[in-house]
Design a protein around this motif. Structure first.
Motif, PDB file in Angstrom:
ATOM      1  N   ARG A   1       6.559  13.076  -3.144  1.00 19.60           N
ATOM      2  CA  ARG A   1       6.122  13.090  -1.754  1.00 19.60           C
ATOM      3  C   ARG A   1       7.325  13.174  -0.817  1.00 19.60           C
ATOM      4  O   ARG A   1       8.467  12.993  -1.223  1.00 19.60           O
ATOM      5  CB  ARG A   1       5.309  11.832  -1.431  1.00 19.60           C
TER       6      ARG A   1
ATOM      7  N   ASP B   1       7.441   0.288  -5.380  1.00 22.51           N
ATOM      8  CA  ASP B   1       6.039  -0.114  -5.274  1.00 22.51           C
ATOM      9  C   ASP B   1       5.775  -1.197  -6.312  1.00 22.51           C
ATOM     10  O   ASP B   1       6.117  -1.029  -7.486  1.00 22.51           O
ATOM     11  CB  ASP B   1       5.096   1.057  -5.542  1.00 22.51           C
TER      12      ASP B   1
ATOM     13  N   ALA C   1      -0.158  -2.058   0.917  1.00 21.82           N
ATOM     14  CA  ALA C   1      -1.242  -1.075   0.941  1.00 21.82           C
ATOM     15  C   ALA C   1      -2.447  -1.620   0.192  1.00 21.82           C
ATOM     16  O   ALA C   1      -2.306  -2.241  -0.870  1.00 21.82           O
ATOM     17  CB  ALA C   1      -0.779   0.230   0.298  1.00 21.82           C
TER      18      ALA C   1
ATOM     19  N   GLY D   1      -5.852  -0.416  -1.737  1.00 19.61           N
ATOM     20  CA  GLY D   1      -6.387   0.810  -2.300  1.00 19.61           C
ATOM     21  C   GLY D   1      -7.326   0.548  -3.447  1.00 19.61           C
ATOM     22  O   GLY D   1      -7.969  -0.505  -3.529  1.00 19.61           O
TER      23      GLY D   1
ATOM     24  N   SER E   1      -2.804   3.418   1.074  1.00 18.88           N
ATOM     25  CA  SER E   1      -1.882   3.782   2.145  1.00 18.88           C
ATOM     26  C   SER E   1      -1.561   2.557   2.987  1.00 18.88           C
ATOM     27  O   SER E   1      -2.316   1.578   3.009  1.00 18.88           O
ATOM     28  CB  SER E   1      -2.468   4.888   3.029  1.00 18.88           C
TER      29      SER E   1
ATOM     30  N   ASP F   1       0.659   1.242   6.801  1.00 21.10           N
ATOM     31  CA  ASP F   1       1.380   1.571   8.027  1.00 21.10           C
ATOM     32  C   ASP F   1       2.651   0.729   8.105  1.00 21.10           C
ATOM     33  O   ASP F   1       2.581  -0.503   8.169  1.00 21.10           O
ATOM     34  CB  ASP F   1       0.503   1.284   9.256  1.00 21.10           C
TER      35      ASP F   1
ATOM     36  N   GLY G   1       0.396   5.565   7.839  1.00 22.80           N
ATOM     37  CA  GLY G   1      -0.319   6.277   6.792  1.00 22.80           C
ATOM     38  C   GLY G   1       0.541   6.648   5.595  1.00 22.80           C
ATOM     39  O   GLY G   1       0.280   7.656   4.928  1.00 22.80           O
ATOM     40  N   LEU G   2       1.540   5.837   5.293  1.00 26.42           N
ATOM     41  CA  LEU G   2       2.418   6.115   4.151  1.00 26.42           C
ATOM     42  C   LEU G   2       1.650   5.927   2.842  1.00 26.42           C
ATOM     43  O   LEU G   2       1.048   4.879   2.610  1.00 26.42           O
ATOM     44  CB  LEU G   2       3.623   5.189   4.183  1.00 26.42           C
ATOM     45  N   LYS G   3       1.657   6.942   1.987  1.00 25.92           N
ATOM     46  CA  LYS G   3       0.952   6.868   0.713  1.00 25.92           C
ATOM     47  C   LYS G   3       1.700   5.977  -0.266  1.00 25.92           C
ATOM     48  O   LYS G   3       2.924   6.025  -0.374  1.00 25.92           O
ATOM     49  CB  LYS G   3       0.799   8.258   0.104  1.00 25.92           C
TER      50      LYS G   3
END
Length: 240
Positions: A44, A129, A187, A189, A216, A218, A224-226
């Motif tokens: 990305r 992550d 995030a 999800g 995602s 913020d 909106g960062l994946k």
């Protein structure tokens, strides 16, 4: 309906369908432990733009941070509450080194409306992550040694991303000195996947998985960062 929503509905349907097969016999052992190594396949990029007032005018900066694909480590522990149903909790990590670079338009300290285009050279940018997820697992017996597990549940991913968030311009010049900052957030999800297990002996086996584990978040400088994404891997399987 989004792809994630459609996948979730499909997995839930399969789990319910196979989980209700009264005569199905799964592998022995109620406690199951999976330890995996694998990869997150997506690469990305993250764009960030901002402006700075200087010399009675405005300097503009646009940067891009790359986030390459990379390896993951994953571990989960679960318990079969019924013959074909279980619950599990898992943890996975993803860590890569990308790069940040960009360009700026800097006004002249002497002349009005005479900006200089300046290139911001590439510098390393770390991405981490850390995911914790909860799963409802449905087991589909294939043979007396092979079992397919279909799973779905919420995922919480702690993201730490380095990026260029500001620049300094020494007085009287059109030079740009970038400042990189690490920003973090959590995030929310979904984790949807399938895992195929083969048991060598009663308690020890191996398996392969494929899944989507993502969401995602913020951050202060990036909305909106994946986080996470499509993941595949192999590993050991224990049953007790």
């Amino acid at each position: 309906m989004s792809t994630t929503t459609r996948s979730s509905v499909l997995v839930v349907g399969l789990v319910l369908a196979f989980g209700s097969r009264a005569g199905a016999q799964g592998l022995d052992g109620k406690l199951f432990i999976n330890v995996n190594g694998g990869g997150q396949t997506q690469a990305r990029s993250l764009d960030n733009s901002f402006s700075i007032p200087i010399y009675g005018q405005t300097a503009t900066v646009a940067t891009t941070t790359t986030i390459p694909s990379g390896g993951i480590f994953d571990m989960s522990v679960g318990y079969k509450v019924m013959q074909n149903f279980g619950v599990a909790i898992g943890f996975s990590t993803f860590s890569v080194k990308g790069a940040s670079a960009g360009a700026a338009s800097v006004p002249s300290p002497i002349f009005f409306n005479r900006p200089l285009a300046v290139t911001i050279p590439e510098s390393p940018a770390d991405r981490k992550d850390r995911s914790v997820y909860l799963l409802l697992v449905g087991f589909v017996p294939v043979t007396d040694k092979v079992e397919l597990a279909l799973s779905i549940g919420p995922s919480f991913i702690r993201v730490q991303q380095s990026m260029i968030t500001s620049v300094s311009i020494p007085a009287g010049t059109q030079n740009v000195n970038p400042t990189q900052q690490s920003q973090s957030g959590t995030a929310k999800g979904v984790n949807v996947g399938a895992d195929l297990t083969y048991m060598f002996i009663k308690q020890v086996g191996a398996g392969a998985f494929m899944r989507y584990n993502g969401g995602s978040v913020d951050l202060e400088s990036a909305s909106g960062l994946k986080a996470g994404g499509f993941q595949v891997g192999l590993g050991g399987r224990l049953r007790f």
